[in-house]
Write an enzyme that holds these catalytic residues in place. Structure first.
Site, PDB file in Angstrom:
ATOM      1  N   ASP A 211     -32.639 -23.064   0.987  1.00  0.00           N
ATOM      2  CA  ASP A 211     -33.357 -22.026   1.717  1.00  0.00           C
ATOM      3  C   ASP A 211     -32.531 -20.735   1.795  1.00  0.00           C
ATOM      4  OD1 ASP A 211     -35.732 -21.558   3.543  1.00  0.00           O
ATOM      5  OD2 ASP A 211     -34.137 -21.113   4.958  1.00  0.00           O
ATOM      6  N   GLU A 263     -20.319 -35.034  -8.459  1.00  0.00           N
ATOM      7  CA  GLU A 263     -19.657 -36.294  -8.111  1.00  0.00           C
ATOM      8  C   GLU A 263     -20.611 -37.466  -8.297  1.00  0.00           C
ATOM      9  OE1 GLU A 263     -18.600 -35.791  -3.986  1.00  0.00           O
ATOM     10  OE2 GLU A 263     -17.094 -34.245  -4.468  1.00  0.00           O
TER      11      GLU A 263
HETATM   12  C1  GLC Z   1     -37.463 -19.438   3.825  1.00  0.00           C
HETATM   13  C2  GLC Z   1     -38.540 -20.429   4.159  1.00  0.00           C
HETATM   14  C3  GLC Z   1     -39.335 -19.897   5.307  1.00  0.00           C
HETATM   15  C4  GLC Z   1     -38.414 -19.704   6.492  1.00  0.00           C
HETATM   16  C5  GLC Z   1     -37.225 -18.825   6.143  1.00  0.00           C
HETATM   17  C6  GLC Z   1     -36.146 -18.894   7.177  1.00  0.00           C
HETATM   18  O1  GLC Z   1     -37.974 -18.241   3.344  1.00  0.00           O
HETATM   19  O2  GLC Z   1     -39.320 -20.698   3.008  1.00  0.00           O
HETATM   20  O3  GLC Z   1     -40.392 -20.763   5.642  1.00  0.00           O
HETATM   21  O4  GLC Z   1     -39.120 -19.114   7.546  1.00  0.00           O
HETATM   22  O5  GLC Z   1     -36.631 -19.240   4.931  1.00  0.00           O
HETATM   23  O6  GLC Z   1     -35.491 -20.140   7.156  1.00  0.00           O
END
Ligand code: GLC
Ligand code: CA
Length: 551
Positions: A211, A263
């Protein structure tokens, strides 16, 4: 030509994104859970996906749908237990389906034990050094350290109350205030994420979706305050010099992650969610880094032949240059579903989708039939491209966006922090319809955590599963054929009229997509699959896969 299962499984995988809270609710409390995923393994097997990617299922107050993580090495008790997680992995692996989990390294939640410790500890303490605390400006520190805005609106800084009750320092949150940003120059943060990656890899997880992979490293020189307006815009700097996004040293982090992935046998994989300038994506996708990165270019395009062709050609070139395979996405949990976008009468882009929601999400402003016809054509085209295809739960049903959700039921922080500017992303996160009727259309026994509209039953699995013309059947048939036909090799463009994309893949597999409204001549060959009815000509807004004559 069938793909063998190997360390390279991810390169041509069809990956199905599960948003756990909204997929299937086994224990009937209104929230989707791991038991629900286990119960639907046969469904996923029939659908024919190679992997599932689970959006966050970690303990969370759900300030941002679970992207605010309290504990990276546990399961939210409302969603399941670690033992159930192991059962789920075993069930999916038993069905030949790989498991990818979401990792959220840019920020934790404000309930994470480290953040609580940071609040309880004094200014300058090692506890605070894991996050980004600064003194405020102004005589009494009453002004935020910079004027940066959060991605969800409002200041990117929140002031804390010190343990002695006085107003104190400020912490940085690029997203909601419940999502404090980690300090990635802190070694404890670095080490802790390596432990988290090993924790899940040891439990059999095959890969990670990372993310906000372009966040993490920051340069907090206050001089940047002057740059306020461009700071949080998505028009990235092209040189790695943006103070918050896509900085060159973020790749030091991923080089260390790669060592952990390697790993394992087979090595664990990763895909970066990195909203960066196209020419910088390859850094995330490199073999020494995460290995693959999302491109959201198709998702951001209107339904347009020239634009699709440009995006496809460009991304395939990029993949050749980096050695990664390309990624393709039309929908995910952050944007208006593509069946609805393509049916918008005005524009067909995610931005137009957002505007439509803001204007009230009126179904009358959407040509649902055209939207679905185009969505099916675009998906069939996407599934014929070299690289991995990421599918979002519900798109296999042709599910439209839910445009109208009462404000009182909304959950997305983008809605609460941006009144009148952003309606949020709840409309693509409404729990799936499994049956035509009944409590929450078969999602669970006792309602759904976001309200489902009355028309949901028409798009249910039950309504579609035995109808050969349904969108579910199209996805199943296409995914089954893709398993036979897909190879690593790139495509060869064939001459075609401006509204048509025509390309050949190895083995006599040809793909023709008509983006125009008018029928077009169909090239010779046997039709393997079509996104809509074909009789003689190739109808408008339709894609076919052909077996070239004589092959
Ligand atoms: C990414 C995710 C989204 C979230 C953001 C903050 O863009 O896809 O859903 O709100 O990160 O974590
Ligand atoms: Ca449940």
């Amino acid at each position: 030509m069938t793909n063998s299962i190997s360390a390279d499984w991810w390169r041509q995988a069809a990956v199905y994104q599960i948003y756990p809270r909204s997929f299937s609710d086994a224990n009937g409390d209104g929230i989707g859970d791991l038991g629900g995923i286990i119960a639907k393994v046969p469904y996923l097997t029939d659908l024919g996906v190679d992997a599932v990617w689970l959006s966050p299922f970690y303990p969370s107050a759900l300030a941002d749908g679970g992207y605010d993580v309290d504990d990276y090495r546990d399961v939210d008790p409302r969603i399941g237990t670690l033992a159930e997680f192991d059962d789920m992995v075993a069930a999916l692996h038993g069905a030949g389906i790989k498991v990818v989990v979401d990792i959220v390294p840019n920020h934790s939640s404000d309930r994470h034990e480290w953040f609580r410790a940071a609040l309880a500890a004094p200014k300058g303490s090692p506890e605070r050094a894991r996050y980004i605390f600064r003194d405020g400006k102004g005589e009494h520190g009453e002004l935020p350290p910079t004027r940066w805005q959060s991605m969800f609106g409002g200041s990117a800084w929140e002031r804390v109350t010190e343990p002695d009750g006085t107003p104190g320092q400020w912490y940085l949150h690029l997203f909601a205030k419940e999502q404090p940003d980690f300090n990635w120059d802190n070694n404890e943060v670095h080490e802790d994420f390596l432990a988290t990656l090993r924790f899940w890899a040891d439990r059999g997880v095959d890969g990670f979706r990372v993310d906000v992979a372009h966040g993490l490293k920051k340069n907090l020189d206050p001089a940047f305050d002057a740059l306020r307006d461009i700071l949080l815009s998505r028009d990235m700097f092209h040189d790695g010099e943006h103070p918050l996004w896509d900085r060159d040293d973020v790749h030091d982090v991923y080089r260390a992650w790669r060592e952990v992935f390697d790993e394992y046998d087979p090595p664990r994989t990763a895909v970066a969610e990195a909203w960066v300038a196209a020419h910088r994506r390859g850094r995330y996708a490199s073999r020494e880094g995460l290995g693959q990165a999302f491109n959201f270019d198709l998702l951001e395009s209107a339904f347009d032949a020239a634009r699709f062709r440009e995006v496809i050609a460009h991304n395939l070139d990029d993949a050749d240059a980096t050695g990664a395979s390309s990624t393709w996405v039309l929908s995910n949990h952050d944007v208006v579903r593509h069946a609805t976008r393509y049916g918008l009468v005005e524009d067909r882009t995610p931005a137009a989708g957002k505007q439509w929601l803001l204007d009230g999400g009126d179904p009358a402003a959407v040509d649902a039939e055209q939207g679905l016809r185009r969505a099916r054509a675009a998906t069939l085209l996407m599934l014929a491209l070299p690289g991995s295809a990421y599918l979002y739960q519900g798109e296999e049903l042709g599910l439209p966006e839910v445009g109208q959700i009462p404000d009182a039921d909304r959950q997305d922080p983008a809605f609460f922090r941006n009144p009148g500017v952003d309606i949020g992303r709840d409309g693509c996160r409404v729990p799936l319809p499994w049956s035509r009727e009944g409590s929450s259309f078969g999602f669970g026994a006792d309602g759904a955590h976001l309200p489902q509209p009355a028309w949901f039953g028409e798009y249910s699995v039950e309504a579609e599963q035995s109808d050969p013309a349904s969108t579910l059947s199209l996805y199943r048939d296409a995914l089954a054929l893709r398993r036979e036909l897909q190879t690593e090799e790139s495509l060869e463009w064939m001459p075609a009229a401006p509204d048509i994309l025509h390309f050949a893949r190895p083995g006599g597999w040809e793909v023709v997509a008509n983006f125009g409204a008018e029928p077009a001549p169909l090239p010779a060959g046997d039709i393997l699959i079509a996104s809509g009815p074909v009789a003689g000509d190739l109808p408008g807004e339709t894609t076919v896969w052909l077996r070239a004559p004589g092959r």
